[in-house]
Design a protein around this motif. Structure first.
Motif, PDB file in Angstrom:
ATOM      1  N   SER A   1      -9.997  -7.512  32.066  1.00  0.00           N
ATOM      2  CA  SER A   1      -9.114  -7.132  30.964  1.00  0.00           C
ATOM      3  C   SER A   1      -9.922  -7.034  29.686  1.00  0.00           C
ATOM      4  N   SER A   2      -9.813  -5.889  29.013  1.00  0.00           N
ATOM      5  CA  SER A   2     -10.514  -5.677  27.729  1.00  0.00           C
ATOM      6  C   SER A   2     -11.993  -6.009  27.839  1.00  0.00           C
ATOM      7  N   ASN A   3     -12.598  -5.581  28.936  1.00  0.00           N
ATOM      8  CA  ASN A   3     -14.024  -5.760  29.209  1.00  0.00           C
ATOM      9  C   ASN A   3     -14.423  -7.231  29.353  1.00  0.00           C
ATOM     10  N   CYS A   4     -13.449  -8.100  29.586  1.00  0.00           N
ATOM     11  CA  CYS A   4     -13.720  -9.507  29.889  1.00  0.00           C
ATOM     12  C   CYS A   4     -13.277  -9.783  31.325  1.00  0.00           C
ATOM     13  N   LEU A   5     -14.019 -10.644  32.011  1.00  0.00           N
ATOM     14  CA  LEU A   5     -13.677 -11.052  33.361  1.00  0.00           C
ATOM     15  C   LEU A   5     -12.999 -12.418  33.295  1.00  0.00           C
ATOM     16  N   ILE A   6     -11.800 -12.507  33.836  1.00  0.00           N
ATOM     17  CA  ILE A   6     -10.999 -13.723  33.696  1.00  0.00           C
ATOM     18  C   ILE A   6     -10.793 -14.352  35.075  1.00  0.00           C
ATOM     19  N   VAL A   7     -11.280 -15.573  35.248  1.00  0.00           N
ATOM     20  CA  VAL A   7     -11.062 -16.292  36.503  1.00  0.00           C
ATOM     21  C   VAL A   7      -9.618 -16.762  36.539  1.00  0.00           C
ATOM     22  N   THR A   8      -8.879 -16.312  37.538  1.00  0.00           N
ATOM     23  CA  THR A   8      -7.475 -16.712  37.677  1.00  0.00           C
ATOM     24  C   THR A   8      -7.225 -17.546  38.920  1.00  0.00           C
ATOM     25  N   HIS A   9      -8.080 -17.369  39.951  1.00  0.00           N
ATOM     26  CA  HIS A   9      -7.842 -18.041  41.233  1.00  0.00           C
ATOM     27  C   HIS A   9      -9.093 -18.778  41.725  1.00  0.00           C
ATOM     28  N   LEU A  10      -8.867 -19.922  42.298  1.00  0.00           N
ATOM     29  CA  LEU A  10      -9.898 -20.670  43.023  1.00  0.00           C
ATOM     30  C   LEU A  10      -9.431 -20.775  44.465  1.00  0.00           C
ATOM     31  N   MET A  11     -10.163 -20.151  45.369  1.00  0.00           N
ATOM     32  CA  MET A  11      -9.793 -20.127  46.783  1.00  0.00           C
ATOM     33  C   MET A  11     -10.771 -20.991  47.580  1.00  0.00           C
ATOM     34  N   ILE A  12     -10.228 -21.866  48.389  1.00  0.00           N
ATOM     35  CA  ILE A  12     -11.056 -22.726  49.234  1.00  0.00           C
ATOM     36  C   ILE A  12     -10.890 -22.268  50.674  1.00  0.00           C
ATOM     37  N   PRO A  13     -11.899 -21.589  51.228  1.00  0.00           N
ATOM     38  CA  PRO A  13     -11.771 -21.054  52.581  1.00  0.00           C
ATOM     39  C   PRO A  13     -11.950 -22.139  53.643  1.00  0.00           C
TER      40      PRO A  13
ATOM     41  N   ASN B   1      -6.350 -23.356  27.651  1.00  0.00           N
ATOM     42  CA  ASN B   1      -4.986 -22.839  27.744  1.00  0.00           C
ATOM     43  C   ASN B   1      -4.759 -22.036  29.028  1.00  0.00           C
ATOM     44  N   LEU B   2      -5.830 -21.809  29.767  1.00  0.00           N
ATOM     45  CA  LEU B   2      -5.746 -21.041  31.008  1.00  0.00           C
ATOM     46  C   LEU B   2      -5.825 -21.998  32.190  1.00  0.00           C
ATOM     47  N   LEU B   3      -4.839 -21.937  33.082  1.00  0.00           N
ATOM     48  CA  LEU B   3      -4.789 -22.826  34.248  1.00  0.00           C
ATOM     49  C   LEU B   3      -5.106 -22.014  35.507  1.00  0.00           C
ATOM     50  N   VAL B   4      -5.912 -22.601  36.385  1.00  0.00           N
ATOM     51  CA  VAL B   4      -6.345 -21.898  37.580  1.00  0.00           C
ATOM     52  C   VAL B   4      -5.270 -21.972  38.670  1.00  0.00           C
ATOM     53  N   ASN B   5      -5.167 -20.914  39.458  1.00  0.00           N
ATOM     54  CA  ASN B   5      -4.314 -20.907  40.639  1.00  0.00           C
ATOM     55  C   ASN B   5      -5.142 -21.356  41.832  1.00  0.00           C
ATOM     56  N   MET B   6      -4.745 -22.442  42.467  1.00  0.00           N
ATOM     57  CA  MET B   6      -5.481 -22.999  43.595  1.00  0.00           C
ATOM     58  C   MET B   6      -4.883 -22.512  44.902  1.00  0.00           C
ATOM     59  N   VAL B   7      -5.743 -21.957  45.780  1.00  0.00           N
ATOM     60  CA  VAL B   7      -5.290 -21.511  47.094  1.00  0.00           C
ATOM     61  C   VAL B   7      -6.243 -22.113  48.122  1.00  0.00           C
ATOM     62  N   ASP B   8      -5.722 -23.010  48.956  1.00  0.00           N
ATOM     63  CA  ASP B   8      -6.544 -23.710  49.944  1.00  0.00           C
ATOM     64  C   ASP B   8      -6.212 -23.167  51.339  1.00  0.00           C
ATOM     65  N   PHE B   9      -7.205 -22.518  51.967  1.00  0.00           N
ATOM     66  CA  PHE B   9      -6.996 -21.915  53.277  1.00  0.00           C
ATOM     67  C   PHE B   9      -7.350 -22.858  54.433  1.00  0.00           C
ATOM     68  N   ARG B  10      -7.743 -24.049  54.144  1.00  0.00           N
ATOM     69  CA  ARG B  10      -8.156 -24.975  55.206  1.00  0.00           C
ATOM     70  C   ARG B  10      -6.954 -25.471  56.027  1.00  0.00           C
TER      71      ARG B  10
END
Length: 418
Positions: free
Chosen positions: A281-293, A409-418
């Motif tokens: 977004s607006s030439n910035c990369l924003i981490v929104t998700h943390l995925m644990i495979p 102010n930005l909270l990560v979305n956690m997705v755990d695939f284990r």
């Protein structure tokens, strides 16, 4: 993926003609590094992310970056990918999907090229007019100084008001006919009799929205040079981002959430790893998700499994891979030789990709990346693609990343695939 785009505003020097600016964009698009140690399917994955980012740039009207990515996608999959020894092992369904994307991208890229040429042409025309006006002013001033020196008695001074009166009488047609020798006269253009004040000429942005005027009376009062290098900062001297990478915005709670999820492994002296993904977004990369495979770990290594689950989730969420994170349960925060090779595949696909190494025993976490002009090449040339080994080099292979920002102010979305 950030580039110094060809133009002029980059270094406050001359603007290139439109076709040459397009050629420079094409040069940036042709820089495709193919490493056969990286699976061909990862390049196909990266290709989908190229299109995703290019689409965002197009919507944001950042046409230069969009054009570079679309052209890079076409270069990679029309010219380069066939050289990969693993190319034939890519499933036919995935290759067909890629071919359809190529057919869609081609007209989009051509349309963007047309718009860029129109924009560049307008900018180049305005630049030439500004340059001509500056040359005209300098010649007028030299002529007046010569008259003052040779014909006016020493006790008589020419006032600023008199100089301004003389200069104010100049018109664009006079400038054109006397100094430019340009076959296309300003008088041949549509008439516009608005008064133009060039006092703020230095602050004009070369934009296609700026009109040109003919038969207009020009106020030359205090006309500034086109470029005043004494007041313009030099680009590419930013010590906090020396490689001119796009900024990555990281949720402030990311490492805390990850360490909570990794706690059981950490207690058993096992490494845990996760994948960072997000949006552009607006030439910035924003981490929104943390995925644990799904994964298997030891005290000093971690191997992911079922990566297809991760890819499918990212495709559905339209997420771009931005790096990875892992723990050192009993060691400090650093990049091992295995970590360096793992991160190479991330950073080759995404120059801004970061590697976060958490050392819970020492309560430290660091954000690393391979140094673009040294570390990447060292790892690319290394024959040991697995197992712990040393790299004999005089320079730093990796360094603390300086192109990220923590946002509480930005909270990560956690997705755990284990």
């Amino acid at each position: 993926m950030s580039h110094n785009l060809p133009g002029i505003e980059d270094n406050n020097e001359d603007i290139l003609p439109p076709e040459k600016r397009i050629q420079q964009l094409l040069l940036l698009s042709s820089k495709i590094e193919l490493n056969t140690n990286i699976a061909a399917r990862k390049y196909y994955r990266s290709g989908r992310e190229m299109i995703s980012m290019a689409d965002v740039y197009t919507k944001e009207n950042n046409l230069e970056q969009a054009y570079i990515l679309y052209m890079r996608f076409m270069t990679l999959f029309l010219e380069t990918i066939n050289e990969h020894p693993d190319y034939k092992n890519v499933p036919i369904e995935e290759r067909n999907l890629n071919y359809r994307a190529l057919r869609e991208v081609l007209p989009i890229a051509e349309n963007i090229k047309t718009k860029l040429l129109e924009q560049y042409s307008t900018q180049y025309e305005l630049y030439q007019e500004r340059k001509a006006l500056q040359e005209f002013k300098e010649k007028r001033e030299k002529k007046l100084l010569s008259i003052e020196k040779n014909n006016i008695p020493s006790n008589q001074n020419v006032t600023q008001e008199e100089l301004n009166t003389t200069l104010n009488n100049a018109t664009v047609p006079e400038l054109n006919n006397t100094y430019l020798n340009n076959p296309t006269s300003f008088e041949s253009r549509p008439s516009n009799h608005n008064l133009i004040d060039f006092n703020e000429l230095d602050d004009i942005t070369l934009s296609p929205n700026i009109p040109t005027h003919s038969n207009s009376k020009i106020q030359f009062n205090h006309l500034k040079p086109i470029v005043d290098r004494s007041t313009k900062p030099l680009l590419n001297k930013n010590t906090t981002n020396p490689y001119n990478l796009r900024q990555i915005i990281v949720p402030g709670n990311l490492t805390k959430r990850f360490l909570e999820q990794a706690q059981r492994n950490t207690s058993n002296n096992l490494e845990t790893c996760g994948i960072l993904a997000g949006k552009l977004s607006s030439n910035c990369l924003i981490v929104t998700h943390l995925m644990i495979p799904k994964q298997s770990g030891t005290s000093d290594s971690c191997t992911t499994m079922n990566e297809e689950d991760i890819f499918e989730f990212q495709d559905k969420q339209d997420l771009i891979t931005l790096g990875w994170i892992h723990t050192h349960p009993t060691q400090t925060s650093f990049m091992s030789s295995v970590d360096l090779h793992t991160h190479y595949s991330y950073q080759l696909m995404m120059p801004e990709a970061i590697a976060i190494v958490c050392a819970p025993k020492y309560n430290e976490s660091n954000f690393f990346f391979l140094t673009p002009y040294h570390g990447l090449q060292v790892i690319a040339d290394c024959k040991f693609v697995s197992g712990f080994h040393t790299h004999n080099t005089d320079g730093d292979i990796y360094a603390i990343a300086e192109h990220y920002v923590l946002d509480d102010n930005l909270l990560v979305n956690m997705v755990d695939f284990r």
